[in-house]
Design a protein around this motif. Structure first.
Motif, PDB file in Angstrom:
ATOM      1  N   SER A  23       0.835  -1.204   0.000  1.00 15.96           N
ATOM      2  CA  SER A  23       0.000   0.000   0.000  1.00 15.96           C
ATOM      3  C   SER A  23       0.874   1.259   0.000  1.00 15.96           C
ATOM      4  O   SER A  23       0.595   2.218  -0.725  1.00 15.96           O
ATOM      5  CB  SER A  23      -0.918  -0.009   1.221  1.00 15.96           C
ATOM      6  N   ALA A  24       1.920   1.246   0.813  1.00 10.84           N
ATOM      7  CA  ALA A  24       2.835   2.393   0.863  1.00 10.84           C
ATOM      8  C   ALA A  24       3.520   2.587  -0.480  1.00 10.84           C
ATOM      9  O   ALA A  24       3.682   3.717  -0.951  1.00 10.84           O
ATOM     10  CB  ALA A  24       3.865   2.195   1.962  1.00 10.84           C
ATOM     11  N   GLN A  25       3.891   1.497  -1.119  1.00 12.33           N
ATOM     12  CA  GLN A  25       4.533   1.586  -2.426  1.00 12.33           C
ATOM     13  C   GLN A  25       3.582   2.197  -3.451  1.00 12.33           C
ATOM     14  O   GLN A  25       3.976   3.061  -4.233  1.00 12.33           O
ATOM     15  CB  GLN A  25       4.979   0.199  -2.882  1.00 12.33           C
ATOM     16  N   GLU A  26       2.332   1.788  -3.420  1.00 14.58           N
ATOM     17  CA  GLU A  26       1.335   2.351  -4.333  1.00 14.58           C
ATOM     18  C   GLU A  26       1.124   3.839  -4.045  1.00 14.58           C
ATOM     19  O   GLU A  26       0.987   4.642  -4.964  1.00 14.58           O
ATOM     20  CB  GLU A  26       0.004   1.588  -4.224  1.00 14.58           C
ATOM     21  N   THR A  27       1.098   4.181  -2.758  1.00 17.03           N
ATOM     22  CA  THR A  27       0.933   5.590  -2.382  1.00 17.03           C
ATOM     23  C   THR A  27       2.102   6.420  -2.895  1.00 17.03           C
ATOM     24  O   THR A  27       1.911   7.515  -3.434  1.00 17.03           O
ATOM     25  CB  THR A  27       0.824   5.720  -0.848  1.00 17.03           C
ATOM     26  N   VAL A  28       3.305   5.900  -2.744  1.00 18.53           N
ATOM     27  CA  VAL A  28       4.495   6.613  -3.226  1.00 18.53           C
ATOM     28  C   VAL A  28       4.440   6.764  -4.739  1.00 18.53           C
ATOM     29  O   VAL A  28       4.735   7.832  -5.279  1.00 18.53           O
ATOM     30  CB  VAL A  28       5.788   5.875  -2.781  1.00 18.53           C
ATOM     31  N   LYS A  29       4.029   5.704  -5.442  1.00 22.06           N
ATOM     32  CA  LYS A  29       3.903   5.790  -6.901  1.00 22.06           C
ATOM     33  C   LYS A  29       2.872   6.841  -7.296  1.00 22.06           C
ATOM     34  O   LYS A  29       3.090   7.621  -8.225  1.00 22.06           O
ATOM     35  CB  LYS A  29       3.499   4.434  -7.478  1.00 22.06           C
ATOM     36  N   ALA A  30       1.748   6.849  -6.576  1.00 24.66           N
ATOM     37  CA  ALA A  30       0.695   7.824  -6.881  1.00 24.66           C
ATOM     38  C   ALA A  30       1.188   9.247  -6.624  1.00 24.66           C
ATOM     39  O   ALA A  30       0.950  10.147  -7.426  1.00 24.66           O
ATOM     40  CB  ALA A  30      -0.552   7.539  -6.044  1.00 24.66           C
ATOM     41  N   MET A  31       1.900   9.438  -5.520  1.00 25.79           N
ATOM     42  CA  MET A  31       2.430  10.768  -5.203  1.00 25.79           C
ATOM     43  C   MET A  31       3.463  11.185  -6.240  1.00 25.79           C
ATOM     44  O   MET A  31       3.508  12.347  -6.648  1.00 25.79           O
ATOM     45  CB  MET A  31       3.029  10.774  -3.794  1.00 25.79           C
ATOM     46  N   LYS A  86       1.620  12.262  -9.273  1.00 25.59           N
ATOM     47  CA  LYS A  86       1.055  13.606  -9.091  1.00 25.59           C
ATOM     48  C   LYS A  86       2.142  14.656  -9.163  1.00 25.59           C
ATOM     49  O   LYS A  86       1.956  15.722  -9.740  1.00 25.59           O
ATOM     50  CB  LYS A  86       0.326  13.702  -7.753  1.00 25.59           C
TER      51      LYS A  86
END
Length: 113
Positions: A40-48, A51
């Protein structure tokens, strides 16, 4: 006596056997949750990052547009200034020509008598 102690040891150790299995189960559950949190953290970092990249691209476009506008204005103002200078030079040339003709006419009048 050995026979009477063994069942007591077995009785005392049986709850600990169940605790070991429960501990293994909990460790596996915690490991799965940590793995899910990491994913989940990896996906969040990718999304950030996505952006941030998008924001950077938008900023670059805005800067490019601003530079284009400034350049266009500067070129336009330079053209206007050049036209004013050319117009002023034509007016001065016309005045010089007119004054030259006046002076030539006065000189001709002086020679004519």
């Amino acid at each position: 006596m050995t026979k009477s102690i063994n069942p007591k040891i077995d009785d005392a150790s049986s709850p600990t056997k169940g605790l070991g299995a429960k501990a293994d189960e909990k460790v596996g559950e915690v490991a799965r949750k940590v793995s899910q949190a990491a994913a989940s953290a990896q996906e969040t970092v990718k999304a950030m990052a996505g952006k941030g990249e998008h924001h950077l691209h938008e900023t670059a476009e805005r800067v490019g547009h601003a530079i284009s506008e400034i350049t266009t204005k500067a070129v336009h103002e330079a053209q206007e200034a050049a036209e004013k200078v050319a117009h002023g030079a034509k007016e001065i040339a016309h005045k010089v020509q007119h004054r030259s003709a006046e002076l030539a006419g006065k000189a001709d009048k002086r020679k004519a008598p």
